[in-house]
Design an enzyme around this catalytic site. Structure first.
Site, PDB file in Angstrom:
ATOM      1  N   SER A  50      28.587  41.834  33.183  1.00  0.00           N
ATOM      2  CA  SER A  50      29.946  41.645  32.657  1.00  0.00           C
ATOM      3  C   SER A  50      30.302  40.160  32.631  1.00  0.00           C
ATOM      4  CB  SER A  50      30.959  42.408  33.514  1.00  0.00           C
ATOM      5  OG  SER A  50      32.244  42.109  33.043  1.00  0.00           O
ATOM      6  N   HIS A 104      28.207  42.918  28.504  1.00  0.00           N
ATOM      7  CA  HIS A 104      29.443  43.695  28.622  1.00  0.00           C
ATOM      8  C   HIS A 104      30.624  42.731  28.530  1.00  0.00           C
ATOM      9  CE1 HIS A 104      31.922  47.156  29.791  1.00  0.00           C
ATOM     10  NE2 HIS A 104      32.622  46.283  30.510  1.00  0.00           N
ATOM     11  N   ASP A 150      34.756  42.272  28.414  1.00  0.00           N
ATOM     12  CA  ASP A 150      36.046  42.886  28.754  1.00  0.00           C
ATOM     13  C   ASP A 150      37.188  42.169  28.061  1.00  0.00           C
ATOM     14  OD1 ASP A 150      35.244  44.886  30.722  1.00  0.00           O
ATOM     15  OD2 ASP A 150      34.624  43.181  31.950  1.00  0.00           O
ATOM     16  N   MET A 158      41.157  42.126  27.707  1.00  0.00           N
ATOM     17  CA  MET A 158      42.385  42.630  28.360  1.00  0.00           C
ATOM     18  C   MET A 158      43.614  41.981  27.741  1.00  0.00           C
ATOM     19  SD  MET A 158      41.160  42.204  32.262  1.00  0.00           S
ATOM     20  CE  MET A 158      39.561  42.812  32.833  1.00  0.00           C
ATOM     21  N   HIS A 171      34.439  46.267  25.675  1.00  0.00           N
ATOM     22  CA  HIS A 171      35.317  47.207  26.388  1.00  0.00           C
ATOM     23  C   HIS A 171      36.757  46.746  26.199  1.00  0.00           C
ATOM     24  CE1 HIS A 171      36.569  48.734  30.697  1.00  0.00           C
ATOM     25  NE2 HIS A 171      37.175  49.405  29.733  1.00  0.00           N
ATOM     26  N   MET A 226      40.500  46.852  26.870  1.00  0.00           N
ATOM     27  CA  MET A 226      41.566  47.307  27.767  1.00  0.00           C
ATOM     28  C   MET A 226      42.868  46.815  27.165  1.00  0.00           C
ATOM     29  SD  MET A 226      39.552  46.553  31.276  1.00  0.00           S
ATOM     30  CE  MET A 226      38.320  45.656  30.367  1.00  0.00           C
ATOM     31  N   MET A 256      35.353  54.525  34.553  1.00  0.00           N
ATOM     32  CA  MET A 256      35.812  53.381  35.343  1.00  0.00           C
ATOM     33  C   MET A 256      35.709  53.723  36.830  1.00  0.00           C
ATOM     34  SD  MET A 256      36.441  51.024  33.206  1.00  0.00           S
ATOM     35  CE  MET A 256      36.911  49.867  34.504  1.00  0.00           C
ATOM     36  N   ASP A 278      31.424  51.414  35.242  1.00  0.00           N
ATOM     37  CA  ASP A 278      31.986  50.069  35.192  1.00  0.00           C
ATOM     38  C   ASP A 278      32.913  49.809  36.372  1.00  0.00           C
ATOM     39  OD1 ASP A 278      32.848  47.601  34.421  1.00  0.00           O
ATOM     40  OD2 ASP A 278      33.938  48.273  32.642  1.00  0.00           O
TER      41      ASP A 278
HETATM   42  C1  DX5 Z   1      37.162  45.758  35.080  1.00  0.00           C
HETATM   43  C2  DX5 Z   1      36.132  45.481  34.017  1.00  0.00           C
HETATM   44  C3  DX5 Z   1      34.756  45.382  34.520  1.00  0.00           C
HETATM   45  C4  DX5 Z   1      34.523  44.227  35.477  1.00  0.00           C
HETATM   46  C5  DX5 Z   1      33.463  44.646  36.447  1.00  0.00           C
HETATM   47  O1  DX5 Z   1      38.369  46.017  34.475  1.00  0.00           O
HETATM   48  O2  DX5 Z   1      36.142  46.504  33.033  1.00  0.00           O
HETATM   49  O3  DX5 Z   1      33.803  45.341  33.468  1.00  0.00           O
HETATM   50  O4  DX5 Z   1      34.134  43.051  34.815  1.00  0.00           O
HETATM   51  O5  DX5 Z   1      33.394  43.688  37.427  1.00  0.00           O
HETATM   52  P1  DX5 Z   1      32.740  43.961  38.850  1.00  0.00           P
HETATM   53  O6  DX5 Z   1      31.307  44.314  38.614  1.00  0.00           O
HETATM   54  O7  DX5 Z   1      32.925  42.645  39.542  1.00  0.00           O
HETATM   55  O8  DX5 Z   1      33.498  45.082  39.490  1.00  0.00           O
HETATM   56 ZN    ZN Z   2      34.452  46.594  31.538  1.00  0.00          ZN
END
Ligand code: DX5
Ligand code: ZN
Length: 218
Positions: free
Chosen positions: A8, A33, A35, A37, A66, A68, A137, A175
């Site tokens: 990630s 990956h 993220d 947000m 991903h 969010m 999740m 994840d």
């Molecule tokens: C959290 C993200 C994850 C995050 C995982 O909202 O969707 O992808 O980056 O990070 P770790 O592996 O540090 O929990």
């Molecule tokens: Zn993620």
């Protein structure tokens, strides 16, 4: 056992993304990956399109994006233009999930659906055969470095049963809070893709950590 590792980028060095992207290219990892947000669906803002465009400039492996964010339908085409291979939306924000999935596929991407820790697997009963990837999740979305939620194991088993029952080709991604302490058990329970952020990037040698995760079932 064949499974994929998706580092990630949220935990990477944003001052030197080129270096971390090249590290992932060179490693045994399978996907990037990514993220996204919005500070509305989750209480954090990560990064947006310009940063994803930079990652895409360097990445030589598939981009697993991903989202969010609320109202993800507004951006499906944009993420396709930015070269996302898999686009995952959250079940909790989609009033017309079937339509969102069709739109993702019509734009040439694989369609993923993410479930928050409190969202039961059975909400996917009527749609699982349309989905390419389910992201369970294993932390509350919004931040890296959180503690893994153990109920994830029960959800994997339940999802596995549903996929088999409906003869779906969906794969299962986990994840949040993935480390060498739970990776083996997650694969054994039926996970196909492990996302890991902090565990990889905060380690002394991210390259070795990825290799270790990739061979943990040996
Ligand atoms: C959290 C993200 C994850 C995050 C995982 O909202 O969707 O992808 O980056 O990070 P770790 O592996 O540090 O929990
Ligand atoms: Zn993620």
């Amino acid at each position: 056992m064949k499974y994929l590792i998706a580092p990630s980028i949220l935990a990477a060095d944003f001052g030197n993304l080129e270096k971390d992207c090249k590290m992932i290219n060179k490693s045994n990892a399978d996907w990037f990956h990514i993220d996204i947000m919005d500070g509305v669906f989750v209480p954090n803002i990560s990064f947006g399109m310009p940063v994803l465009a930079s990652i895409n400039k360097y990445a030589t492996k598939p981009l697993d994006v991903h989202l969010m964010i609320v109202d993800p339908d507004r951006y499906i085409k944009t993420f396709s233009d930015l070269n996302a291979e898999i686009l995952t939306v959250h079940f909790e924000v989609c009033n017309h999930l079937h339509r969102s999935i069709q739109e993702i596929k019509n734009n040439g991407m694989k369609a993923g659906v993410a479930l928050n820790p409190h969202t039961p697997v059975n909400v996917l009963d009527s749609i699982i055969d349309e989905i390419d990837l389910v992201c369970i999740m294993s932390v509350n979305p919004g931040f890296g470095g959180q503690k893994f939620i153990k109920n994830t194991f029960a959800k994997i088993s339940e999802l596995k049963k549903l996929i088999e029952l409906k003869k779906s080709s969906a794969i299962i991604e986990i994840d949040g809070g993935v480390t060498d302490q739970n990776a083996k058990e997650l694969i054994k329970a039926g996970a196909d893709v492990l996302v890991a952020g902090s565990f990889i990037f905060k380690s002394i040698s991210p390259l070795d950590t990825i290799s270790n995760l990739k061979s943990i079932t040996n």
